[in-house]
Design an enzyme around this catalytic site. Structure first.
Site, PDB file in Angstrom:
ATOM      1  N   GLY A  44       0.822  -1.216   0.000  1.00 17.84           N
ATOM      2  CA  GLY A  44       0.000   0.000   0.000  1.00 17.84           C
ATOM      3  C   GLY A  44       0.854   1.263   0.000  1.00 17.84           C
ATOM      4  O   GLY A  44       1.950   1.263   0.546  1.00 17.84           O
TER       5      GLY A  44
ATOM      6  N   ASP B 124       0.814   1.518   8.649  1.00 18.20           N
ATOM      7  CA  ASP B 124       0.360   0.748   9.815  1.00 18.20           C
ATOM      8  C   ASP B 124       1.303   0.880  11.010  1.00 18.20           C
ATOM      9  O   ASP B 124       0.909   0.593  12.139  1.00 18.20           O
ATOM     10  CB  ASP B 124       0.223  -0.738   9.455  1.00 18.20           C
ATOM     11  CG  ASP B 124      -0.906  -0.991   8.474  1.00 18.20           C
ATOM     12  OD1 ASP B 124      -1.547  -0.010   8.054  1.00 18.20           O
ATOM     13  OD2 ASP B 124      -1.148  -2.160   8.129  1.00 18.20           O
TER      14      ASP B 124
ATOM     15  N   ARG C  30       0.976  -5.640  -5.126  1.00 15.91           N
ATOM     16  CA  ARG C  30       1.155  -6.528  -3.974  1.00 15.91           C
ATOM     17  C   ARG C  30       1.651  -7.927  -4.353  1.00 15.91           C
ATOM     18  O   ARG C  30       1.550  -8.851  -3.556  1.00 15.91           O
ATOM     19  CB  ARG C  30      -0.177  -6.668  -3.229  1.00 15.91           C
ATOM     20  CG  ARG C  30      -0.579  -5.454  -2.427  1.00 15.91           C
ATOM     21  CD  ARG C  30      -1.555  -5.822  -1.342  1.00 15.91           C
ATOM     22  NE  ARG C  30      -2.026  -4.647  -0.639  1.00 15.91           N
ATOM     23  CZ  ARG C  30      -1.397  -4.098   0.395  1.00 15.91           C
ATOM     24  NH1 ARG C  30      -0.274  -4.625   0.832  1.00 15.91           N
ATOM     25  NH2 ARG C  30      -1.886  -3.020   0.991  1.00 15.91           N
TER      26      ARG C  30
ATOM     27  N   ASP D 224       5.778  -7.686   4.558  1.00 16.81           N
ATOM     28  CA  ASP D 224       5.813  -8.726   3.533  1.00 16.81           C
ATOM     29  C   ASP D 224       6.815  -8.376   2.432  1.00 16.81           C
ATOM     30  O   ASP D 224       7.491  -9.254   1.907  1.00 16.81           O
ATOM     31  CB  ASP D 224       4.416  -8.909   2.917  1.00 16.81           C
ATOM     32  CG  ASP D 224       3.481  -9.612   3.896  1.00 16.81           C
ATOM     33  OD1 ASP D 224       3.980 -10.431   4.701  1.00 16.81           O
ATOM     34  OD2 ASP D 224       2.268  -9.349   3.867  1.00 16.81           O
TER      35      ASP D 224
ATOM     36  N   LYS E  74       8.522   0.789   4.995  1.00  8.89           N
ATOM     37  CA  LYS E  74       7.349   1.591   4.654  1.00  8.89           C
ATOM     38  C   LYS E  74       6.089   0.940   5.190  1.00  8.89           C
ATOM     39  O   LYS E  74       5.956  -0.263   5.097  1.00  8.89           O
ATOM     40  CB  LYS E  74       7.245   1.670   3.124  1.00  8.89           C
ATOM     41  CG  LYS E  74       5.936   2.190   2.604  1.00  8.89           C
ATOM     42  CD  LYS E  74       5.194   1.236   1.662  1.00  8.89           C
ATOM     43  CE  LYS E  74       4.633   0.026   2.314  1.00  8.89           C
ATOM     44  NZ  LYS E  74       3.595  -0.673   1.519  1.00  8.89           N
ATOM     45  N   THR E  75       5.213   1.626   5.765  1.00  7.70           N
ATOM     46  CA  THR E  75       3.814   1.249   5.965  1.00  7.70           C
ATOM     47  C   THR E  75       3.163   2.222   6.934  1.00  7.70           C
ATOM     48  O   THR E  75       3.731   2.541   7.987  1.00  7.70           O
ATOM     49  CB  THR E  75       3.572  -0.185   6.471  1.00  7.70           C
ATOM     50  OG1 THR E  75       2.171  -0.347   6.707  1.00  7.70           O
ATOM     51  CG2 THR E  75       4.326  -0.550   7.726  1.00  7.70           C
TER      52      THR E  75
END
Ligand code: FBP
Length: 698
Positions: free
Chosen positions: A104, A226, A168, A199, A223-224
């Protein structure tokens, strides 16, 4: 009305041109903003120094399958000292590097590329940077562009991953590994930089191992939005406090949520229910709660720890053990929420802001079991059959039939089928939209797609149902200000004192609550008659009816999902600086011959001058996890630590923010995401709190 202006004239007018141009002044200012550079990046050459003091224990499986990178050490980018001419030439040699976004979007991704690009060109303008298109698909299928200065300049400090897009796809077969290697070799790449989440960094580690013999290096970048890539050593040293994008997304969500708090306090009629992204971990919810002081925020990790003390107490009295008292269920959760709503309403506040983490289902007992079982059933079906589960059973009823066949032993002949009759019965008690949600297609990494499930609807439907019960029981009432009651009564020439103790259960308090037994005009009349305040034949005085109506709650919600908007937000000042330096760190790791390392910045929680560029061995962060029904080696997600300062501060303050009292609400207004300036908004609040050390330590 005056005469209409000619459209041609209007469209060609300089004012119309300027205000409708694609490029506005904010974008121009963003693009020309120059992030700060960590000092080492303003100097000449660098050297990587191993940091053996940072220890991690190895996972046995990682040791087996990643032998060439498992013994990597944490490395620090340091000044090179005096170099010979040959060493200098070697450092500045022409290098071709590839870069790919994976997963994402997260604000700041373009600045990673900008930092990498600027540093590559600084040492040798002949060096080239290639961007693979559409994520790892571009790497596998050799779809790429050469990233030029013009391309970089239009994306500096801008949100999204639009420069080269993302995807993805998991590189999970030798065929895909081979194709990726071929792409890199054909381009004469010295290294590949993978900008991604857990991931994708797992992918990066496997690529680094696979590419080792070819000499092509692979570097990951954390990166994320979340925020679940955080790295702490076995001894508790924090090496990567947060992944990039987290701060900007949290700030974007927080601004929207604080806007809702303004609406809420003005109209005083809605509970705004905000689901906030974060596939599993509740970091974004915690940060958003700290930023906005929302009325009620749920932290999944805490709920998983929930113990129903009432049940435990009853079991103790009966000298039994109640195993179901541990862990939260949907029913418990809806009751906890109702409890909060009722408490606030009793002080006249039948409104509020609630934050629900997207990944909450992962922490709810019965749902987590369903998710795990369904993951396995779907994965097994896909392995055994030549057709994908979702293609074979496209509709909900077809999927449910398949589950029923398993529970009836028609597919799984074992004595204990994975989906038993009890599962089938419980699952079918869930509303269809929610069952369909739990059966949605898993992503390519085998992850459950929480963002596709209307969790907030499921929870709020249960809340509404239980509030209805509480209303019938007379428990859920809106408190009426004593002074307001007095003035209403006075203006109708009724004696407030005469009625007060007959109608209200707490006549001496500042907020009056109608007695639990009064739940209708009929019961109100009975009470007034039995208190000799009126005769049975009379009508209840209009003013008393009005007061009763005021005490009757109407629970109204507005639901919001904050996710895609925040991850597409422009990067904050913190993320602009962080990501630009991450890009430069990636370059120096490559120049220092590192592979299988994740670029990171230590001391992010401190002032910029203390930031330290490092490389973290990815293989050391891996563990075995259930994916697609079997154990796979992946980077361990970091969840909210219930012992962290950030969580403890939130926990200590949440009662105040709930404001179930006579006082005002405590909402905080963090304001918009900014790309420059030095303010207290410069780094995530949870990070700042976590960096506070004990009194006797500096
Ligand atoms: P990454 O882990 O790839 O950064 O993605 C995070 C995330 O935004 C989650 O918060 C969310 O659950 C998920 O992506 C949604 O993914 P999709 O783009 O497939 O809808």
């Amino acid at each position: 009305m005056g005469s209409e202006i000619e459209l041609d004239y209007l469209l060609n007018h300089p004012i119309a041109n300027s205000v409708t141009a694609d490029l506005n002044s904010e974008t121009i200012a963003r693009r020309s903003f120059v992030p700060k550079k960590i000092q080492i990046f303003t100097q000449g050459y660098s050297l990587l120094k191993d940091q053996p003091q940072y220890r991690f224990s190895n996972d046995k499986e990682a040791q087996k399958v990643l032998p060439d990178i498992i013994n990597n050490k944490v490395q620090k980018v340091t000044p090179s000292g005096k170099l010979s001419e040959t060493q200098k030439q070697n450092f500045s040699k022409k290098r071709n590097t590839g870069v790919v976004f994976s997963g994402g979007p997260a604000p700041g991704g373009h600045n990673v590329i900008a930092g990498l690009f600027d540093e590559i060109k600084k040492y040798n303008p002949e060096s080239k940077l290639f961007g693979f298109l559409m994520g790892t698909d571009g790497l596998i299928e050799s779809q790429y562009i050469e990233i030029t200065k013009e391309i970089v300049d239009t994306h500096r400090n801008m949100g999204g991953f639009s420069m080269i897009k993302t995807g993805r796809t998991k590189i999970d077969s030798n065929k895909k590994m081979d194709s990726s290697l071929k792409t890199c070799m054909n381009l004469g790449l010295e290294a590949l930089v993978v900008i991604g989440g857990d991931d994708s960094n797992t992918n990066a580690a496997f690529l680094a191992q696979y590419f080792k013999k070819s000499g092509i290096k692979v570097i990951g970048v954390p990166k994320t939005i979340d925020g679940d890539i955080q790295v702490t050593t076995d001894d508790g040293d924090v090496l990567c406090a947060i992944s990039f994008g987290f701060h900007s997304a949290a700030r974007a969500f927080s601004q929207n949520i604080s806007n809702l708090s303004n609406d809420g306090q003005s109209t005083v009629k809605y509970w705004h229910v905000c689901k906030v992204m974060g596939r599993v971990a509740s970091h974004l919810t915690l940060e958003t709660a700290l930023q906005t002081h929302a009325t009620l925020s749920l932290i999944g990790e805490e709920l998983a720890d929930y113990v129903d003390q009432d049940r435990l107490g009853k079991a103790r009295e009966n000298k039994t053990i109640d195993y179901n008292a541990f862990g939260i269920t949907l029913r418990h959760l809806s009751r906890l929420i109702c409890d909060t709503i009722v408490k606030r309403a009793s002080f006249g506040k039948n409104y509020g802001i609630m934050i629900i983490p997207e990944g909450i289902l992962e922490f709810i007992n019965e749902i987590q079991v369903f998710i795990i079982k369904l993951n396995k059933i779907i994965a097994e079906y896909n392995t055994i059959h030549d057709q994908d589960f979702h293609r074979a059973f496209p509709g909900l009823n077809e999927k449910l039939d398949y589950l029923r066949w398993i529970s009836q032993g028609m597919i799984d002949k074992s004595a204990f089928p994975i989906w038993n009759l009890r599962d089938d019965e419980l699952f079918n008690q869930l509303p269809p939209f929610f069952r369909a949600g739990l059966l949605v297609e898993r992503d390519l990494h085998g992850n459950f797609q929480f963002s596709q499930v209307k969790t907030e609807k499921m929870i709020m439907d249960m809340v509404k149902e239980y509030l209805g019960v509480l209303k019938e029981q007379g428990v859920y009432k809106i408190g009426i200000k004593n002074s307001e009651y007095n003035s209403i009564m006075d203006s109708s020439h009724l004696n407030p004192d005469l009625y007060r103790s007959a109608i209200f259960r707490n006549p001496g308090d500042k907020y009056l609550l109608v007695k639990e037994t009064i739940i209708s005009q009929k019961t109100l009349k009975q009470t007034l008659v039995s208190n000799e305040l009126m005769d049975a034949e009379e009508n209840i005085p209009g003013t008393i009816v009005e007061i009763f109506k005021k005490s009757q709650p109407d629970f109204k919600t507005q639901t919001h999902f904050y996710g895609y908007d925040g991850r597409g937000s422009a990067p904050s000042h913190f993320d602009c600086n962080y990501t630009y330096n991450l890009g430069m760190t990636a370059f120096h790791l490559i120049a220092g011959n590192a592979t299988g390392q994740m670029a990171a910045i230590r001391n992010l929680e401190m002032e910029f001058e203390k930031w330290e560029p490092i490389g973290i061995p990815i293989a050391k962060l891996m563990h075995l996890e259930e994916r697609k029904g079997k154990l796979e080696l992946v980077i361990e997600k970091s969840l909210v630590d219930l012992n962290s300062n950030g969580f403890r501060v939130y926990k200590a303050l949440r009662e105040k923010w709930l404001a179930a009292d006579e006082g005002l609400d405590h909402y905080r207004q963090p304001g918009p995401v900014r790309f420059d300036g030095e303010t207290e908004e410069d780094r995530p609040i949870s990070l700042v709190l976590n960096s506070i050390s004990p009194k006797n330590k500096s």
